[in-house]
Write a protein that holds these residues in place. Structure first.
Motif, short mmCIF file in Angstrom:
data_model
loop_
_atom_site.label_atom_id
_atom_site.label_comp_id
_atom_site.label_asym_id
_atom_site.label_seq_id
_atom_site.Cartn_x
_atom_site.Cartn_y
_atom_site.Cartn_z
N TRP A 113 0.81 -1.21 0.00
CA TRP A 113 0.00 0.00 0.00
C TRP A 113 0.85 1.27 0.00
O TRP A 113 0.63 2.19 0.78
CB TRP A 113 -0.96 0.00 1.20
CG TRP A 113 -2.00 -1.06 1.09
CD1 TRP A 113 -1.93 -2.34 1.54
CD2 TRP A 113 -3.26 -0.94 0.43
NE1 TRP A 113 -3.06 -3.03 1.23
CE2 TRP A 113 -3.90 -2.19 0.54
CE3 TRP A 113 -3.91 0.09 -0.23
CZ2 TRP A 113 -5.17 -2.44 0.01
CZ3 TRP A 113 -5.16 -0.14 -0.76
CH2 TRP A 113 -5.78 -1.40 -0.64
N TYR A 114 1.83 1.28 -0.90
CA TYR A 114 2.67 2.46 -1.02
C TYR A 114 1.81 3.66 -1.44
O TYR A 114 0.95 3.54 -2.32
CB TYR A 114 3.77 2.20 -2.06
CG TYR A 114 4.71 3.35 -2.25
CD1 TYR A 114 5.80 3.50 -1.42
CD2 TYR A 114 4.47 4.31 -3.24
CE1 TYR A 114 6.67 4.57 -1.58
CE2 TYR A 114 5.33 5.38 -3.39
CZ TYR A 114 6.42 5.51 -2.56
OH TYR A 114 7.27 6.58 -2.72
N LYS B 24 8.43 0.41 -7.46
CA LYS B 24 7.02 0.34 -7.10
C LYS B 24 6.23 -0.18 -8.30
O LYS B 24 6.36 0.35 -9.41
CB LYS B 24 6.46 1.70 -6.68
CG LYS B 24 6.98 2.19 -5.33
CD LYS B 24 8.30 2.89 -5.47
CE LYS B 24 8.80 3.42 -4.12
NZ LYS B 24 10.17 4.00 -4.26
N MET C 139 2.54 -1.10 -9.99
CA MET C 139 1.09 -0.89 -9.97
C MET C 139 0.42 -2.00 -10.75
O MET C 139 0.79 -2.27 -11.90
CB MET C 139 0.73 0.47 -10.58
CG MET C 139 -0.77 0.79 -10.47
SD MET C 139 -1.23 2.39 -11.17
CE MET C 139 -1.34 1.97 -12.92
N TRP D 253 -5.56 -5.05 -7.67
CA TRP D 253 -5.28 -5.52 -6.32
C TRP D 253 -5.19 -7.03 -6.21
O TRP D 253 -4.59 -7.56 -5.27
CB TRP D 253 -6.32 -4.98 -5.33
CG TRP D 253 -7.75 -5.39 -5.58
CD1 TRP D 253 -8.69 -4.70 -6.26
CD2 TRP D 253 -8.39 -6.60 -5.13
NE1 TRP D 253 -9.89 -5.39 -6.26
CE2 TRP D 253 -9.73 -6.56 -5.58
CE3 TRP D 253 -7.97 -7.70 -4.39
CZ2 TRP D 253 -10.64 -7.59 -5.32
CZ3 TRP D 253 -8.88 -8.73 -4.13
CH2 TRP D 253 -10.19 -8.66 -4.59
N THR E 126 7.60 -3.54 -3.97
CA THR E 126 6.57 -2.74 -3.34
C THR E 126 5.38 -2.58 -4.28
O THR E 126 5.56 -2.35 -5.48
CB THR E 126 7.12 -1.35 -2.97
OG1 THR E 126 8.27 -1.52 -2.12
CG2 THR E 126 6.08 -0.52 -2.25
N ILE F 117 1.28 -0.90 -4.95
CA ILE F 117 0.41 0.23 -4.61
C ILE F 117 -0.82 -0.26 -3.84
O ILE F 117 -1.22 0.34 -2.85
CB ILE F 117 -0.01 0.98 -5.89
CG1 ILE F 117 1.22 1.36 -6.72
CG2 ILE F 117 -0.83 2.22 -5.54
CD1 ILE F 117 2.22 2.22 -6.00
N HIS G 10 -7.75 4.20 -2.37
CA HIS G 10 -6.49 3.86 -3.03
C HIS G 10 -6.74 2.90 -4.20
O HIS G 10 -6.15 3.06 -5.27
CB HIS G 10 -5.55 3.22 -2.00
CG HIS G 10 -4.12 3.63 -2.18
ND1 HIS G 10 -3.72 4.93 -2.34
CD2 HIS G 10 -2.98 2.88 -2.24
CE1 HIS G 10 -2.40 4.98 -2.47
NE2 HIS G 10 -1.93 3.75 -2.42
N VAL H 227 -6.27 3.44 -8.47
CA VAL H 227 -5.68 2.53 -9.46
C VAL H 227 -6.69 2.21 -10.55
O VAL H 227 -6.34 2.17 -11.74
CB VAL H 227 -5.17 1.25 -8.76
CG1 VAL H 227 -4.70 0.23 -9.79
CG2 VAL H 227 -4.06 1.57 -7.79
N LEU I 164 1.65 8.65 -7.74
CA LEU I 164 1.84 7.46 -6.91
C LEU I 164 3.27 6.94 -6.94
O LEU I 164 3.57 5.94 -6.29
CB LEU I 164 0.88 6.35 -7.36
CG LEU I 164 -0.62 6.62 -7.17
CD1 LEU I 164 -1.44 5.49 -7.78
CD2 LEU I 164 -0.96 6.78 -5.69
N VAL J 167 4.91 5.47 -9.38
CA VAL J 167 4.91 4.14 -9.96
C VAL J 167 6.10 3.99 -10.92
O VAL J 167 6.37 4.88 -11.73
CB VAL J 167 3.60 3.87 -10.71
CG1 VAL J 167 3.65 2.53 -11.45
CG2 VAL J 167 2.43 3.89 -9.73
#
Length: 747
Positions: free
Chosen positions: A115-116, A571, A573, A576, A589, A591, A601, A605, A623, A625
């Motif tokens: 959850w960056y 990071k 993306m 989920w 990591t 997002i 959040h 995305v 973000l 990314v």
């Protein structure tokens, strides 16, 4: 005449024994006598009937235990020892952290890779029961000098607890009816697909231990109600604590028990045994559950727990009324006292509830709780819940697939339960009916209903087989006296003790039919376990036209590339669904991930995926990314890809950002990706990332280039160009595609 040879022990001379005869010495004779005595004792050894039954029962239970474990190993035998699905990868990652760092570090772990840029407080946002259980098993095995890896322990945790659950089913069935019912319940639960779906090797999810804890709690509570024992009540409280530590489904227990107690009170079955059992379990279980950080004080502050508290106070009123009734001799005085007591109890309870809700001390029901009561609630108000396939309403075919003949035996078992009502059978009736309703609301909850269905079906099977065996052993009445008594005449007139025509033959045919259905059920369970529930989602399999099996290992290929070809602080993306796997296997990591605790959040995305490339680039820069990962099934025909999930991204995103609307991505209300697709669909970032360079590819020799095998159409935009992203890696079968976000151009 004296013998010239040496005499043996039995007085015979060696010479008299003749040539070639070996003399028998004293030790050899004693040894032969001992062996003869041992053989005689073994020959004459005979167990009593009860001892034979006990020995057979233990042997059957051992076989059931082994069967429950072995039938869940298809995934390991066909693929390898690998974790399945998405959520289990977070569980594995946290368990690995626990075994390496210790419990204190685990309990206070702040995960900056999730959850960056928000991060996640792991210890306060999970149910630790599964991780702690696997860690304890691992430490015990290491203490015994068994060199095992924590991953293998995680893979085999679910089969191990499935075997234990089958044993609990035996004791529960025995408590409800008899030992025969217990044995049938154990074997049904050991092989039932409804339970196997979440307990195969590699299914390292919370339910792996939670179903064991749930059934154990129910069994110990029923045992406590039947005996009134504080020891059984304490055991049920600790079982409830284990359930709370393992899974959020403990809400089902804390609401089912008060419903059951309320039914007993309404039907006039109040007893001191019930009072001891429920009061002890509620108080001790609540205090223990508060030790779980993720649960905290919800038992006294959440609306979902108020039913248990209300029934607890109602039990105190019942106890007070019963005590006063024994002390007061005047019925009129007792009626007056009862009237005042009930009025005060209802008034005080209602006032406390109203004040608690008004002040915010008692929180209202959550959206997830509402979605269980109303199947349409999540689709309208919480699309992120409705987007999960296992949260969809259950089709009839799923019931037949997971229960098979148990769907028919369940009503029969209810009949036998109602025929012989006890406190225990009332509980299993309530458990069965409520869990079956929730299983119809959400396909995932078939898992919760399976133990009840197996227990009630076991009652039907056991009672039916017992009745048929009685008919087969029944003999026609024989009258030794020539005189017929009046009682015998009456029984002859009423038909009592008179066997029906072909009674034994009919019973024999019914018995054969029952055995045939049970054998067929066994074959069905084996096939479902092998073909449907033993395929890990991270390793895909398909069959070619010639029947040859093909393995697609694109997910692990992509995560391996991420781990070795991107900076450690990169990071990523993605939608989920893949967050847990990226952090656990790619060590990068993300997002958003499968925890779904922050809807805004996730909606951000979703907005980026649904926007055009320029707008999406601005969001990705905000973000921070570095890479974007998408899952695409157009080449292989994999239908669970991001294109088929895209409308859920739009719906979740539009709930927070009204600038995107689902209608803009539809053509006359139809979702299309061909030449008739909506303009916004063709220009969306998700469409571009999935179909980049796809227009040059032949997926089928009978089809044009750019033919999407998952949706069976030719794509509408074959000349896709990327401005702010560049292709970094595409797996061998194009299932996973990774793009690098370009740095901003200097101005």
């Amino acid at each position: 005449m004296a013998s010239t040879g040496k005499e043996t022990a039995n007085g015979q001379s060696a010479k008299a024994m003749g040539p070639g005869t070996t003399p028998i010495t004293a030790p050899s004779a004693a040894k032969a006598a001992s062996w003869e005595s041992y053989y005689s004792s073994v020959k004459n050894f005979k167990l009593k009937t009860k001892q034979q039954e006990l020995l057979i029962r233990i042997a059957v239970l051992v076989l059931i235990y082994i069967l429950a474990f072995a039938c869940r190993l298809f995934s390991v035998l066909r693929y390898e020892s690998v974790i399945h699905e998405f959520d289990p990868y977070f569980n594995y990652r946290t368990t690995l952290y626990l075994t390496q760092k210790g419990f204190y570090e685990f309990w206070n772990w702040f995960d900056y890779e999730s959850w960056y840029p928000l991060g996640r407080i792991v210890g306060g946002t999970l149910y630790p029961g599964l991780m702690v259980t696997a860690a304890i098993l691992y430490w015990v095995l290491r203490f015994l000098s068994l060199a095992v890896h924590i991953k293998d322990v995680c893979v085999l945790t679910a089969p191990f607890f499935a075997s234990n659950t089958a044993m609990v089913a035996y004791f529960f069935g025995t408590e409800l009816r008899d030992r025969g019912t217990g044995l049938v319940a154990a074997i049904l639960l050991a092989i039932c697909p409804g339970y196997i779906s979440r307990s195969v090797a590699g299914s390292y999810d919370n339910e792996a231990v939670a179903i064991f804890a749930l059934l154990l709690t129910f069994y110990l509570f029923v045992k406590a109600v039947n005996t009134g024992s504080l020891a059984w009540s304490l055991g049920a409280a600790f079982g409830y604590f284990y359930m709370v530590s393992a899974w959020g489904g403990y809400i089902f227990i804390i609401n089912l028990l008060p419903i059951y107690v309320l039914v007993l009170l309404v039907t006039g079955r109040y007893s001191l045994r019930l009072y001891i059992a429920y009061s002890s379990v509620y108080i001790i279980g609540m205090l223990l559950a508060m030790q779980i950080r993720f649960v905290g004080y919800q038992h006294v502050q959440s609306g979902e727990h108020m039913a248990a508290m209300g029934v607890f106070f109602l039990m105190q009123v019942f106890y007070l009324v019963e005590y006063v009734k024994k002390q007061l001799g005047d019925p009129k005085l007792f009626k007056a006292f009862l009237r005042v007591t009930v009025t005060l109890a209802v008034g005080v309870g209602a006032l406390a509830l109203i004040v608690g809700l008004a002040t915010g001390y008692i929180s209202p029901w959550t959206g997830r709780f509402y979605s269980l009561l109303d199947p349409t609630y999540a689709k309208i108000h919480i699309p992120i819940i409705a987007s999960v396939s296992e949260h969809q309403p259950t089709a009839w075919s799923s019931f037949m697939f997971d229960f098979h003949i148990l769907s028919i035996l369940f009503p029969a078992g209810l009949y036998f339960c109602f025929k012989n009502l006890t406190d225990g059978t009332i509980f299993i009736i309530i458990y069965g009916l409520t869990s079956l309703y929730f299983a119809g609301v959400m396909v995932r909850l078939i898992l919760v209903a399976t133990p009840a269905v197996c227990l009630i079906s076991a009652i039907a099977i056991s009672a039916t087989l017992k009745n048929l065996s009685v008919l087969l052993r029944e003999k026609a009445p024989v009258y030794t006296s020539t005189k017929i008594t009046a009682k015998q005449k009456a029984s002859a007139k009423t038909g009592a003790d008179q066997p029906l025509p072909f009674q034994k033959e009919g019973a024999f045919l019914l018995l054969l039919g029952a055995l045939y259905m049970l054998i067929n059920f066994g074959f069905h369970c084996t096939w479902v376990t092998s073909e449907a529930y033993s395929s890990p989602s991270i390793v895909l399999a398909a069959r070619q036209s010639n029947g040859e099996r093909v393995i697609f290992d694109d997910f692990r290929e992509a995560y391996f590339w991420l781990q070795h070809n991107t900076p450690p602080d990169a990071k990523v993306m993605s939608w989920w669904d893949y967050g847990y796997q990226i952090t656990a296997m790619g060590n990068r990591t993300v997002i958003v991930d499968n925890n779904t605790w922050n809807n805004t959040h996730i909606a951000t995305v979703g907005r980026a995926m649904a926007s055009n490339e320029d707008d999406a680039y601005d969001i990705m820069r905000q973000l921070d990314v570095d890479y974007v990962l998408v899952v695409f099934g157009g080449v292989t025909g994999y239908s669970s890809d991001d294109i088929n999930k895209f409308l859920w991204m739009v719906r979740i995103g539009s709930g927070v950002f009204p600038v995107i609307q689902e209608a803009d991505y539809l053509n006359n209300g139809e979702y299309r990706i061909d030449k008739d697709a909506a303009p916004k669909m063709l220009q969306s970032l998700m469409y571009k990332l999935c179909y980049y360079r796809f227009g040059e590819l032949h997926t089928d020799h009978n089809r044009p280039t750019g033919f999407d095998r998952a949706r069976g159409v030719e794509i509408g935009n074959k000349d896709i160009e990327l401005k702010h992203l560049e292709e970094a890696f595409t797996t061998a079968n194009w299932i996973v595609r990774i793009y690098k976000v370009k740095p901003p151009v200097n101005r």
